[in-house]
Design an enzyme around this catalytic site. Structure first.
Site, mmCIF file in Angstrom:
data_model
loop_
_atom_site.group_PDB
_atom_site.id
_atom_site.type_symbol
_atom_site.label_atom_id
_atom_site.label_comp_id
_atom_site.label_asym_id
_atom_site.label_seq_id
_atom_site.Cartn_x
_atom_site.Cartn_y
_atom_site.Cartn_z
ATOM 1 N NE ARG A 43 -3.341 2.203 2.801
ATOM 2 C CZ ARG A 43 -3.483 2.661 4.111
ATOM 3 N NH1 ARG A 43 -2.994 1.758 5.336
ATOM 4 N NH2 ARG A 43 -3.982 3.796 4.392
ATOM 5 N N PRO A 75 1.737 9.122 -2.380
ATOM 6 C CG PRO A 75 -0.229 8.623 -3.560
ATOM 7 C CD PRO A 75 0.218 9.219 -2.162
ATOM 8 C CD GLN A 114 13.115 6.471 -1.016
ATOM 9 O OE1 GLN A 114 13.162 7.727 -0.244
ATOM 10 N NE2 GLN A 114 14.319 5.712 -0.900
ATOM 11 N N GLY A 164 8.409 -1.338 2.628
ATOM 12 C CA GLY A 164 9.410 -0.387 2.247
ATOM 13 C C GLY A 164 9.811 -0.021 0.802
ATOM 14 N N GLY A 166 12.762 1.865 0.318
ATOM 15 C CA GLY A 166 13.966 2.472 0.569
ATOM 16 C C GLY A 166 15.100 2.342 -0.360
ATOM 17 C CD GLU A 167 19.396 2.449 0.064
ATOM 18 O OE1 GLU A 167 19.865 2.132 -1.421
ATOM 19 O OE2 GLU A 167 19.325 3.248 0.806
#
Length: 182
Positions: free
Chosen positions: A72, A76, A82, A146, A148-149
């Site tokens: 989820r 946005p 990101q 996540g 993240g990376e």
């Protein structure tokens, strides 16, 4: 609530009504059920289109697309920021960022931002990020994963594969330089 003000109240009025100066919520989470049987990580696929100057060996990224399964998406705009940041960082990894070591004494020659190349606006192509619909309620109560990376992981590989498709040369060391292509 923003869409229906009759259904909500302000934070200040909630605190006043409860005769409090702050609000505290407590809860417990025992973790995901049977973690050995499921994966709770985000996944992605990254695609790149490049142009390679055959005479000079210069690589230019034309377009990049990242498709992400991150459960989820709560924000946005934050997710897109990101993703774009990870793609730009991946472009730097694939084409620009390189640590130069002086083999005489082992010191890093370009240990400053004046000599260390990073992507600028001219290096950033048409970027697009797509997020698969869905929630992962097995992983956590919010149904999120996540970002993240994971947004940067496949970028250099996608660019490397696009360079291979354009030139027929498989470059296995980053950054992909003109010297490696000529």
């Amino acid at each position: 609530m923003q869409g229906n003000p009759a259904r909500g109240e302000s934070y200040r009025s909630l605190l006043t009504r409860q005769e409090r100066t702050y609000l505290e919520a407590r809860g417990e989470y025992a973790g995901a059920p049977s973690p050995a049987r499921r994966s709770y990580f985000a996944y992605n696929a990254t695609f790149a289109e490049v142009a390679v100057d055959a005479t000079l060996g210069l690589v230019r990224v034309r377009r990049m697309l990242g498709v992400y399964d991150a459960g989820r998406i709560i924000s946005p705009k934050l997710a897109e920021s990101q993703a774009f940041g990870g793609i730009v960082g991946g472009i730097g990894t694939a084409l620009l960022e390189h640590t130069v070591t002086d083999h005489r004494d082992g010191r890093i020659v370009n240990a400053n931002l004046a000599d260390y190349l990073v992507p600028v606006n001219a290096d950033v192509p048409d970027l697009k990020a797509i997020y698969l619909d869905g929630e992962d309620n097995d992983g956590n109560l919010l149904g999120v994963k996540g970002l993240g990376e994971v947004v940067q992981v496949g970028v250099a590989a996608a660019i490397g594969n696009a360079v291979f498709n354009a030139t027929g040369r498989r470059i296995r060391q980053l950054p992909i330089t003109a010297e490696a292509l000529l």
